[in-house]
Design a protein around this motif. Structure first.
Motif, PDB file in Angstrom:
ATOM      1  N   ALA A 142     -71.448 -21.282  95.219  1.00 53.15           N
ATOM      2  CA  ALA A 142     -71.174 -22.503  94.447  1.00 53.15           C
ATOM      3  C   ALA A 142     -71.620 -22.403  92.987  1.00 53.15           C
ATOM      4  CB  ALA A 142     -71.837 -23.694  95.130  1.00 53.15           C
ATOM      5  N   GLU A 143     -72.608 -21.569  92.714  1.00 57.12           N
ATOM      6  CA  GLU A 143     -73.064 -21.450  91.315  1.00 57.12           C
ATOM      7  C   GLU A 143     -72.032 -20.734  90.458  1.00 57.12           C
ATOM      8  OE1 GLU A 143     -76.869 -19.765  90.457  1.00 57.12           O
ATOM      9  OE2 GLU A 143     -77.880 -21.336  91.603  1.00 57.12           O
ATOM     10  N   ALA A 144     -71.304 -19.816  91.084  1.00 59.31           N
ATOM     11  CA  ALA A 144     -70.365 -18.984  90.315  1.00 59.31           C
ATOM     12  C   ALA A 144     -68.923 -19.465  90.423  1.00 59.31           C
ATOM     13  CB  ALA A 144     -70.451 -17.543  90.798  1.00 59.31           C
ATOM     14  N   ILE A 145     -68.615 -20.200  91.502  1.00 59.18           N
ATOM     15  CA  ILE A 145     -67.206 -20.510  91.775  1.00 59.18           C
ATOM     16  C   ILE A 145     -67.011 -21.988  92.109  1.00 59.18           C
ATOM     17  CG2 ILE A 145     -65.193 -19.936  93.191  1.00 59.18           C
ATOM     18  CD1 ILE A 145     -66.527 -17.279  93.918  1.00 59.18           C
ATOM     19  N   GLU A 146     -65.989 -22.572  91.477  1.00 61.48           N
ATOM     20  CA  GLU A 146     -65.587 -23.943  91.859  1.00 61.48           C
ATOM     21  C   GLU A 146     -64.305 -23.816  92.689  1.00 61.48           C
ATOM     22  OE1 GLU A 146     -65.230 -26.491  88.400  1.00 61.48           O
ATOM     23  OE2 GLU A 146     -63.789 -27.736  89.494  1.00 61.48           O
ATOM     24  N   PHE A 147     -64.412 -24.142  93.961  1.00 59.29           N
ATOM     25  CA  PHE A 147     -63.277 -23.954  94.869  1.00 59.29           C
ATOM     26  C   PHE A 147     -62.445 -25.220  95.037  1.00 59.29           C
ATOM     27  CE2 PHE A 147     -65.946 -20.531  96.538  1.00 59.29           C
ATOM     28  CZ  PHE A 147     -65.009 -19.541  96.743  1.00 59.29           C
ATOM     29  N   THR A 148     -61.142 -25.039  95.210  1.00 61.23           N
ATOM     30  CA  THR A 148     -60.288 -26.107  95.724  1.00 61.23           C
ATOM     31  C   THR A 148     -59.552 -25.528  96.934  1.00 61.23           C
ATOM     32  OG1 THR A 148     -59.954 -26.932  93.502  1.00 61.23           O
ATOM     33  CG2 THR A 148     -58.415 -27.718  95.172  1.00 61.23           C
ATOM     34  N   PHE A 149     -59.727 -26.152  98.081  1.00 60.44           N
ATOM     35  CA  PHE A 149     -59.069 -25.685  99.300  1.00 60.44           C
ATOM     36  C   PHE A 149     -57.912 -26.623  99.624  1.00 60.44           C
ATOM     37  CE2 PHE A 149     -63.330 -23.950  99.609  1.00 60.44           C
ATOM     38  CZ  PHE A 149     -63.093 -22.659 100.060  1.00 60.44           C
ATOM     39  N   LEU A 150     -56.703 -26.085  99.657  1.00 58.02           N
ATOM     40  CA  LEU A 150     -55.551 -26.935  99.970  1.00 58.02           C
ATOM     41  C   LEU A 150     -54.812 -26.405 101.193  1.00 58.02           C
ATOM     42  CD1 LEU A 150     -54.041 -27.617  96.414  1.00 58.02           C
ATOM     43  CD2 LEU A 150     -55.656 -29.039  97.693  1.00 58.02           C
ATOM     44  N   GLU A 151     -54.634 -27.287 102.188  1.00 58.31           N
ATOM     45  CA  GLU A 151     -53.865 -26.870 103.349  1.00 58.31           C
ATOM     46  C   GLU A 151     -52.388 -27.215 103.150  1.00 58.31           C
ATOM     47  OE1 GLU A 151     -55.149 -30.110 106.548  1.00 58.31           O
ATOM     48  OE2 GLU A 151     -56.839 -28.986 105.734  1.00 58.31           O
ATOM     49  N   LYS A 152     -51.582 -26.835 104.134  1.00 58.02           N
ATOM     50  CA  LYS A 152     -50.128 -26.953 103.975  1.00 58.02           C
ATOM     51  C   LYS A 152     -49.688 -28.360 103.598  1.00 58.02           C
ATOM     52  CE  LYS A 152     -47.017 -26.296 107.490  1.00 58.02           C
ATOM     53  NZ  LYS A 152     -46.453 -25.418 108.528  1.00 58.02           N
TER      54      LYS A 152
END
Ligand SMILES: NC(=O)c1ccc[n+]([C@@H]2O[C@H](COP(=O)([O-])OP(=O)(O)OC[C@H]3O[C@@H](n4cnc5c(N)ncnc54)[C@H](OP(=O)(O)O)[C@@H]3O)[C@@H](O)[C@H]2O)c1
Length: 286
Positions: free
Chosen positions: A26-36
């Motif tokens: 989390a310190e290095a990466i901002e994630f967005t997870f999107l499903e179908k």
């Protein structure tokens, strides 16, 4: 600055694994997870809109049509997700300077080799799924230069449906299983693959191209089944069979060479047995 990373197909086993370990990064990466249901990669307009409205440094494409047998009859569907949609994604990545990290498969090879496949070995898929995945690779290669195509094999995890989980559940509930002895490859844990993806992102690796990523070692489906049966002390519950009827042909040998990944990461991948142990433990104790 944190890298902004979009994960498509986030409800698949690889997507779920990435999500589970994402907290550590989390310190290095901002994630967005999107499903179908949130981003359908076969909808080109949706993709174009999403990339226009959001800043994305890396797109990790975990979306795919993965039913190898059904792909023989639902060939158009497999092509749409695994090839045409990948063309849309790669064009959007090109337009917005996003690095595409895309998963491909050992099934782009025909299995006639007797030594582990290297990244530049000629491809020759022998089933519709493999053909659709290879076409997806070709679209990326012609549309984009900032890409990682990661070919992996025999993926499993504690999530969704996969060989390790199926064998585990059947053995746990007292069933016997017939398992094929004549296909050689390497089971690969989604956790190990996710850690490699995180390596590429956190190190902002620029050595783009195709990489083969699997666990260390080679085996057969039968020996993986036997290994799991030994965990239950039920070795006689797995019965070897040289032939297993299925709609799709499968390569009899699809071991991938990890040499390129090892020279990049300076690290050997985990032995397949050790990673299977981890998933068996999490299925037992989670
Ligand atoms: N599984 C293996 O043994 C294996 C081996 C080698 C390589 N690979 C590759 O590794 C990658 C990850 O595989 P996996 O095992 O994690 O697959 P998976 O569990 O089947 O997940 C694929 C995900 O993609 C989603 N998806 C399908 N069509 C989509 C669309 N149009 N838009 C957005 N999402 C869509 C699926 O959603 P729905 O379920 O709702 O359709 C599913 O959640 C894939 O590229 C696969 O080809 C897998």
């Amino acid at each position: 600055m944190r890298s902004k990373v979009l994960v498509t197909g986030a409800n698949g086993q690889l997507g779920k694994t990435l999500r589970e370990i994402s907290g550590r990064f989390a310190e290095a990466i901002e994630f967005t997870f999107l499903e179908k249901s949130q981003l359908d990669i076969t909808n080109q307009e949706e993709i174009q809109r999403y990339f226009k409205d959001n800043i994305i440094d890396f797109c990790v494409n975990c979306a795919a049509y993965t039913n190898v047998d059904l792909a023989e009859t639902e060939t158009d569907k497999a092509m749409t997700v695994n090839a045409h949609a990948v063309a849309y994604l790669s064009k959007a990545c090109k337009a917005h300077n996003t690095v595409l990290i895309h998963m491909s498969t050992d099934y782009v090879f025909d299995g006639n080799s007797t030594t582990p496949y290297k990244e530049n070995d000629p491809t020759h898929p022998i089933n519709s799924y493999g053909k659709s995945k290879r076409l997806g690779e070709e679209h990326i290669q012609s549309n984009l230069s900032n890409y990682f195509i990661i070919r992996t094999s025999w993926l499993y995890s504690k999530f969704n449906k996969n060989f390790v989980k199926t064998v585990y559940s059947k053995l746990k509930s007292g069933h016997q299983l017939r398992i094929i002895t004549t296909q050689k490859g390497t089971p690969t844990s989604c956790v190990d693959l996710s850690n490699f993806i995180m390596f590429l992102i956190t190190n902002r690796v620029k050595a783009y191209g195709i990489y083969h990523f699997s666990a260390k070692g080679e085996t057969t489906w039968f020996d993986v089944g036997l290994y799991i049966a030994q965990y239950f002390k039920r070795s006689s519950a797995v019965i070897p069979t040289p032939i297993f009827e299925s709609k799709a042909s499968r390569p009899i040998y699809s071991v991938l060479s990890n040499d390129k990944v090892i020279s990049l990461t300076k690290q050997e991948p985990n032995r397949w047995q050790d990673s299977v142990d981890d998933v068996l433990k999490s299925l037992t104790y989670d």
